[in-house]
Design a protein around this motif. Structure first.
Motif, PDB file in Angstrom:
ATOM      1  N   ASN A 194       0.561  13.827 -19.658  1.00 38.51           N
ATOM      2  CA  ASN A 194      -0.383  13.234 -18.703  1.00 38.51           C
ATOM      3  C   ASN A 194       0.287  12.139 -17.875  1.00 38.51           C
ATOM      4  N   ILE A 195       0.095  12.195 -16.577  1.00 39.78           N
ATOM      5  CA  ILE A 195       0.603  11.164 -15.669  1.00 39.78           C
ATOM      6  C   ILE A 195      -0.585  10.360 -15.158  1.00 39.78           C
ATOM      7  N   TYR A 196      -0.540   9.053 -15.419  1.00 45.95           N
ATOM      8  CA  TYR A 196      -1.612   8.157 -14.978  1.00 45.95           C
ATOM      9  C   TYR A 196      -1.112   7.359 -13.776  1.00 45.95           C
ATOM     10  N   LEU A 197      -1.650   7.662 -12.613  1.00 43.62           N
ATOM     11  CA  LEU A 197      -1.293   6.937 -11.397  1.00 43.62           C
ATOM     12  C   LEU A 197      -2.295   5.818 -11.176  1.00 43.62           C
ATOM     13  N   SER A 198      -1.840   4.747 -10.566  1.00 42.52           N
ATOM     14  CA  SER A 198      -2.710   3.593 -10.354  1.00 42.52           C
ATOM     15  C   SER A 198      -3.900   3.969  -9.478  1.00 42.52           C
ATOM     16  N   ASN A 199      -4.997   3.219  -9.633  1.00 41.39           N
ATOM     17  CA  ASN A 199      -6.187   3.465  -8.823  1.00 41.39           C
ATOM     18  C   ASN A 199      -5.885   3.352  -7.333  1.00 41.39           C
ATOM     19  N   ALA A 200      -4.910   2.511  -7.002  1.00 41.45           N
ATOM     20  CA  ALA A 200      -4.551   2.339  -5.592  1.00 41.45           C
ATOM     21  C   ALA A 200      -4.010   3.644  -5.001  1.00 41.45           C
ATOM     22  N   PHE A 201      -3.333   4.439  -5.829  1.00 45.24           N
ATOM     23  CA  PHE A 201      -2.808   5.737  -5.373  1.00 45.24           C
ATOM     24  C   PHE A 201      -3.954   6.640  -4.949  1.00 45.24           C
ATOM     25  N   TRP A 202      -4.974   6.731  -5.826  1.00 47.79           N
ATOM     26  CA  TRP A 202      -6.107   7.596  -5.523  1.00 47.79           C
ATOM     27  C   TRP A 202      -6.903   7.063  -4.335  1.00 47.79           C
ATOM     28  N   ASP A 203      -7.026   5.730  -4.257  1.00 50.23           N
ATOM     29  CA  ASP A 203      -7.722   5.130  -3.113  1.00 50.23           C
ATOM     30  C   ASP A 203      -6.994   5.454  -1.810  1.00 50.23           C
ATOM     31  N   TYR A 204      -5.670   5.357  -1.857  1.00 48.48           N
ATOM     32  CA  TYR A 204      -4.848   5.564  -0.662  1.00 48.48           C
ATOM     33  C   TYR A 204      -5.004   6.987  -0.123  1.00 48.48           C
ATOM     34  N   PHE A 205      -5.073   7.953  -1.043  1.00 48.79           N
ATOM     35  CA  PHE A 205      -5.180   9.349  -0.623  1.00 48.79           C
ATOM     36  C   PHE A 205      -6.632   9.844  -0.609  1.00 48.79           C
ATOM     37  N   GLY A 206      -7.573   8.922  -0.840  1.00 41.50           N
ATOM     38  CA  GLY A 206      -8.980   9.263  -0.745  1.00 41.50           C
ATOM     39  C   GLY A 206      -9.448  10.261  -1.783  1.00 41.50           C
ATOM     40  N   LYS A 207      -8.946  10.122  -3.005  1.00 34.84           N
ATOM     41  CA  LYS A 207      -9.333  11.043  -4.073  1.00 34.84           C
ATOM     42  C   LYS A 207      -9.910  10.267  -5.246  1.00 34.84           C
ATOM     43  N   PRO A 208     -10.757  10.917  -6.050  1.00 39.45           N
ATOM     44  CA  PRO A 208     -11.314  10.228  -7.226  1.00 39.45           C
ATOM     45  C   PRO A 208     -10.232   9.913  -8.242  1.00 39.45           C
ATOM     46  N   ALA A 209     -10.305   8.739  -8.836  1.00 38.88           N
ATOM     47  CA  ALA A 209      -9.285   8.316  -9.801  1.00 38.88           C
ATOM     48  C   ALA A 209      -9.288   9.220 -11.025  1.00 38.88           C
ATOM     49  N   GLY A 210      -8.130   9.361 -11.625  1.00 41.71           N
ATOM     50  CA  GLY A 210      -7.997  10.187 -12.828  1.00 41.71           C
ATOM     51  C   GLY A 210      -6.538  10.304 -13.209  1.00 41.71           C
ATOM     52  N   HIS A 211      -6.224  11.337 -13.948  1.00 42.27           N
ATOM     53  CA  HIS A 211      -4.822  11.589 -14.291  1.00 42.27           C
ATOM     54  C   HIS A 211      -4.520  13.055 -14.043  1.00 42.27           C
ATOM     55  N   ILE A 212      -3.242  13.376 -13.942  1.00 38.91           N
ATOM     56  CA  ILE A 212      -2.831  14.755 -13.700  1.00 38.91           C
ATOM     57  C   ILE A 212      -1.758  15.147 -14.699  1.00 38.91           C
ATOM     58  N   SER A 245       0.806  -1.222   0.000  1.00 34.25           N
ATOM     59  CA  SER A 245       0.000   0.000   0.000  1.00 34.25           C
ATOM     60  C   SER A 245       0.833   1.263   0.000  1.00 34.25           C
ATOM     61  N   GLN A 246       2.156   1.138   0.170  1.00 36.71           N
ATOM     62  CA  GLN A 246       3.026   2.310   0.165  1.00 36.71           C
ATOM     63  C   GLN A 246       3.740   2.486  -1.176  1.00 36.71           C
ATOM     64  N   THR A 247       3.446   1.637  -2.135  1.00 33.55           N
ATOM     65  CA  THR A 247       4.079   1.707  -3.454  1.00 33.55           C
ATOM     66  C   THR A 247       3.006   1.791  -4.528  1.00 33.55           C
ATOM     67  N   PHE A 248       3.204   2.734  -5.447  1.00 34.60           N
ATOM     68  CA  PHE A 248       2.185   2.977  -6.473  1.00 34.60           C
ATOM     69  C   PHE A 248       2.828   3.026  -7.864  1.00 34.60           C
ATOM     70  N   ALA A 249       2.176   2.382  -8.802  1.00 30.44           N
ATOM     71  CA  ALA A 249       2.661   2.385 -10.185  1.00 30.44           C
ATOM     72  C   ALA A 249       2.168   3.645 -10.895  1.00 30.44           C
TER      73      ALA A 249
END
Length: 202
Positions: free
Chosen positions: A86-104, A75-79
């Motif tokens: 565009n940077i696409y972070l794994s859904n686990a990243f957004w889940d971990y920080f409690g934010k809606p999934a997407g890209h930045i 849970s401390q490592t994110f792909a």
């Protein structure tokens, strides 16, 4: 000629439309055949295009699944993956920080870093953009609460045959615990406190 005045040896032959317009009939057959072949080719192209789109959609779904599973495993490592800006972070990243999934965007991600690490990150980006690997340690505020934490960002760039950047991928890992132990270790060394390493032999 009238039928009763035809010269001797001549006879009347009734030709069908097909026989009278043989070349036109042949041309119509050829055009009809070409139309059928053209229709078949269009159908096959549409079929393969749809099949390719389904395969790409399935491949993308499997890729996202793999990224999520890889991240959830620790849970401390994110792909992450970057295509263009565009940077696409794994859904686990957004889940971990409690934010809606997407890209930045890259600029948005850069603004999350502590200012003193911006240059190091941009230099790492340049390395990755040329197809090289890069690894840096930064402090960043991904929670948006004003508190910076330590992270290690590792990335690898992919370029095409002409040396143009295609995409980059890598891992983002929280290293707060490691940095805390490192700080305690350095303080112990400064104070001359003996350091004992405990090795688990099980």
């Amino acid at each position: 000629y009238r039928l009763d005045t035809l010269p001797e040896g001549f006879k009347v032959v009734n030709l069908t439309w097909k026989e009278r317009h043989h070349h036109l009939y042949l041309l119509m057959n050829v055009l009809g055949t070409l139309a059928v072949i053209g229709t078949v080719i269009v159908f096959l192209r549409l079929f393969w295009k749809e099949k390719k789109l389904r395969q790409e959609a399935l491949k993308q779904l499997e890729h996202e699944n793999a990224l999520y599973n890889m991240s959830v495993h620790d849970s401390q490592t994110f792909a992450w993956e970057r295509v263009g800006e565009n940077i696409y972070l794994s859904n686990a990243f957004w889940d971990y920080f409690g934010k809606p999934a997407g890209h930045i965007q890259v600029d948005e991600f850069t603004r999350m870093l502590a200012p003193e690490y911006t240059d190091a990150y941009l230099n790492a980006l340049k390395e990755v953009n040329t197809g090289k690997m890069a690894s840096i340690e930064v402090q960043a505020d991904f929670n948006g609460d004003g508190q910076c934490h330590w992270y290690k960002i590792m990335g690898n760039g992919i370029i095409d045959g002409e040396g143009q950047f295609v995409k980059a991928y890598g891992m983002l890992t929280s290293i707060d615990d490691f940095k805390m132990r490192e700080r305690e270790l350095n303080e112990a060394r400064k104070l001359g406190i003996p350091i004992v390493a405990i090795v688990d032999t099980n």
